[in-house]
Design a protein around this motif. Structure first.
Motif, PDB file in Angstrom:
ATOM      1  N   LYS A  45     -15.716  15.189   3.830  1.00 25.73           N
ATOM      2  CA  LYS A  45     -16.223  15.612   5.141  1.00 25.73           C
ATOM      3  C   LYS A  45     -15.513  16.856   5.647  1.00 25.73           C
ATOM      4  O   LYS A  45     -16.149  17.760   6.197  1.00 25.73           O
ATOM      5  CB  LYS A  45     -16.062  14.473   6.155  1.00 25.73           C
ATOM      6  N   GLU A  46     -14.189  16.889   5.489  1.00 26.35           N
ATOM      7  CA  GLU A  46     -13.425  18.007   6.033  1.00 26.35           C
ATOM      8  C   GLU A  46     -13.834  19.325   5.387  1.00 26.35           C
ATOM      9  O   GLU A  46     -13.979  20.346   6.072  1.00 26.35           O
ATOM     10  CB  GLU A  46     -11.926  17.771   5.829  1.00 26.35           C
ATOM     11  N   THR A  69     -16.730  19.910   3.837  1.00 25.40           N
ATOM     12  CA  THR A  69     -18.114  20.178   4.233  1.00 25.40           C
ATOM     13  C   THR A  69     -18.163  20.858   5.592  1.00 25.40           C
ATOM     14  O   THR A  69     -18.905  21.824   5.798  1.00 25.40           O
ATOM     15  CB  THR A  69     -18.927  18.873   4.268  1.00 25.40           C
ATOM     16  N   ALA A  70     -17.373  20.352   6.528  1.00 21.85           N
ATOM     17  CA  ALA A  70     -17.337  20.937   7.867  1.00 21.85           C
ATOM     18  C   ALA A  70     -16.797  22.362   7.832  1.00 21.85           C
ATOM     19  O   ALA A  70     -17.376  23.276   8.440  1.00 21.85           O
ATOM     20  CB  ALA A  70     -16.473  20.077   8.790  1.00 21.85           C
ATOM     21  N   LEU A 107     -25.755  20.696   9.908  1.00 25.06           N
ATOM     22  CA  LEU A 107     -24.368  20.575   9.469  1.00 25.06           C
ATOM     23  C   LEU A 107     -23.828  19.172   9.714  1.00 25.06           C
ATOM     24  O   LEU A 107     -23.155  18.593   8.851  1.00 25.06           O
ATOM     25  CB  LEU A 107     -23.474  21.609  10.160  1.00 25.06           C
ATOM     26  N   ARG A 108     -24.125  18.594  10.863  1.00 26.80           N
ATOM     27  CA  ARG A 108     -23.635  17.243  11.142  1.00 26.80           C
ATOM     28  C   ARG A 108     -24.153  16.257  10.096  1.00 26.80           C
ATOM     29  O   ARG A 108     -23.431  15.366   9.640  1.00 26.80           O
ATOM     30  CB  ARG A 108     -24.065  16.815  12.544  1.00 26.80           C
ATOM     31  N   VAL A 127     -22.244  16.728   6.831  1.00 30.28           N
ATOM     32  CA  VAL A 127     -20.915  16.129   6.921  1.00 30.28           C
ATOM     33  C   VAL A 127     -20.995  14.621   6.668  1.00 30.28           C
ATOM     34  O   VAL A 127     -20.076  14.027   6.092  1.00 30.28           O
ATOM     35  CB  VAL A 127     -20.276  16.437   8.293  1.00 30.28           C
ATOM     36  N   ASN A 128     -22.110  14.016   7.054  1.00 28.42           N
ATOM     37  CA  ASN A 128     -22.329  12.585   6.791  1.00 28.42           C
ATOM     38  C   ASN A 128     -22.914  12.331   5.401  1.00 28.42           C
ATOM     39  O   ASN A 128     -23.297  11.201   5.083  1.00 28.42           O
ATOM     40  CB  ASN A 128     -23.241  11.995   7.861  1.00 28.42           C
ATOM     41  N   ASN A 129     -22.997  13.396   4.587  1.00 32.67           N
ATOM     42  CA  ASN A 129     -23.443  13.324   3.186  1.00 32.67           C
ATOM     43  C   ASN A 129     -24.885  12.840   3.047  1.00 32.67           C
ATOM     44  O   ASN A 129     -25.238  12.176   2.063  1.00 32.67           O
ATOM     45  CB  ASN A 129     -22.507  12.444   2.352  1.00 32.67           C
ATOM     46  N   ARG A 189     -27.451  18.071   3.093  1.00 33.44           N
ATOM     47  CA  ARG A 189     -26.871  18.817   1.981  1.00 33.44           C
ATOM     48  C   ARG A 189     -27.810  19.936   1.523  1.00 33.44           C
ATOM     49  O   ARG A 189     -27.386  21.072   1.292  1.00 33.44           O
ATOM     50  CB  ARG A 189     -26.588  17.878   0.811  1.00 33.44           C
ATOM     51  N   VAL A 202     -17.753  18.268  14.295  1.00 32.64           N
ATOM     52  CA  VAL A 202     -17.445  18.060  12.869  1.00 32.64           C
ATOM     53  C   VAL A 202     -15.945  18.104  12.596  1.00 32.64           C
ATOM     54  O   VAL A 202     -15.508  18.188  11.445  1.00 32.64           O
ATOM     55  CB  VAL A 202     -18.196  19.079  11.978  1.00 32.64           C
TER      56      VAL A 202
END
Length: 382
Positions: free
Chosen positions: A186-187, A189-190, A228-229, A232-234, A239, A334
């Motif tokens: 997550k980090e 990705t953000a 983006l959010r 971050v949650n995949n 994506r 994020v």
């Protein structure tokens, strides 16, 4: 004045895009690849997704994975020697900005040996030959190095990063497969997502921006604001949309440049090892405020891309504030810090600020700046 656009010859997008790599290798009659990547991707299976495809088709390769998160001059030199000893005739770069930036520098030097002093590539180097062919496989949605003519190298001896801009370094094939990005934490990705947003906003407001690049940047901003959010949650859609947004932003800023967000982020990465996306994300809203009055109605379009209603009836002060507030809100959502506390030491201010002022990105900023202004921006962020 005529405008120039430089993009990849071919790019593949969407889940499963990596499956097109063997056909591109065969079509181009390549014999052996040097795979430029990093140890993390090698260890956690990202590289094997590509090497499995090559093995299945009996396509030769060697792996070079000694690349740091902020690639150094030594990384480039080692890559040049590895390319030569491997007998390679093309490169597959797998990763985010670090493996791709290293691959670009290696590929340029191989075909332009007069630039074997890596520092000579800084700025706009007058190379004569296209780099050796690169197939660039993105594993993050942020740097867009797969579509840009830029790369960044760290000079460890001088505690600085330098930006290289060269139309000869563009990968011939870009692979933008969200399936290569699903293992990103997550980090990361953000951070990479906010890096893409910085590219889009700086590219949209830079002095060289024009209608075609505005189109790329605005769509990128819209997608990042919306997805983006989710990324971050995949979530798969998040994506996929972030992979596209990053590429779109790269299509734009590669051709018109950036501004002082990047100028201020680069020395933080070189001096403290701060991840580039984190540095950009923290600095972006403050620099947006600094630049706001020098961007015409561009912040109105940014606010609208973020979904702000009634921007047509807002005053400049209102839509500029709305745009900055939305960027800050997204960064907070994020998990991005809102200041440089714990990252930058005030005792290093003079050196860091001078490095930022001298960065190649500074000239593109919509507002002409100076050393004292940059110092004040850093102080504000502390």
């Amino acid at each position: 004045m005529a405008q120039r656009i430089i993009l990849n010859e071919i790019s593949y997008h969407g889940f499963g895009a990596i499956n097109h790599i063997p056909e591109e290798v065969k079509k181009n009659k390549f014999k052996k690849a040097l795979i430029c990547t990093d140890k993390g991707l090698l260890e956690f299976g990202g590289v094997s997704k590509i090497t499995d495809l090559l093995d299945k088709e009996n396509l030769a390769y060697e792996v070079f994975s000694d690349i740091q998160p902020n690639p150094t001059i030594e990384n480039v030199k080692d890559g040049v020697e590895k390319y030569k000893s491997a007998g390679a005739d093309y490169i597959i770069a797998i990763g985010g900005g670090s493996p791709m930036d290293t691959a670009k520098a290696v590929a340029i030097i191989i075909n332009n040996p007069e630039f074997s002093d890596v520092r000579s590539l800084e700025g706009v180097a007058d190379t004569k030959n296209k780099c050796v062919p690169i197939i660039a496989v993105a594993t993050t949605a942020g740097t867009a190095a797969e579509v840009t003519i830029n790369y960044v190298i760290t000079d460890v001896e001088k505690d600085r990063k330098f930006v290289c801009v060269d139309p000869h370094d563009l990968p011939i094939v870009a692979i933008v497969d969200p399936g290569m990005m699903t293992s990103m934490p997550k980090e990361l990705t953000a951070a990479t997502g906010l890096d893409a947003l910085t590219h889009a906003i700086e590219g949209f407001t830079t002095k060289a921006a024009w209608e075609m690049t505005d189109m790329f940047h605005l769509k990128a901003i819209e997608l990042i604001a919306k997805y983006l959010r989710s990324a971050v949650n995949n979530e798969p859609e998040g994506r996929e949309k972030m992979a596209l947004a990053s590429y779109l932003a790269g299509m734009g800023f590669s051709n018109v440049g950036l501004g002082i967000v990047h100028s201020m982020a680069h020395p933080l990465g070189a001096f403290y090892g701060t991840p580039h996306g984190i540095a950009n994300a923290i600095i972006l809203p403050t620099v947006m405020e600094y630049n706001a009055e020098f961007t015409g109605e561009k912040f109105k379009a940014i606010a609208k891309a973020f979904g702000v209603k009634h921007t047509r009836t807002m005053s400049p002060e209102e839509y500029r504030k709305a745009a900055v507030d939305k960027v800050r809100e997204l960064a907070s959502d994020v998990g991005i810090p809102n200041n440089l506390k714990g990252i930058m030491d005030i005792k290093d201010l003079d050196f860091i600020a001078e490095s930022a002022l001298n960065d190649v990105c500074t000239g593109g900023n919509p507002r002409d700046t100076n050393l004292e202004d940059i110092k004040e921006l850093y102080k504000k962020l502390l």
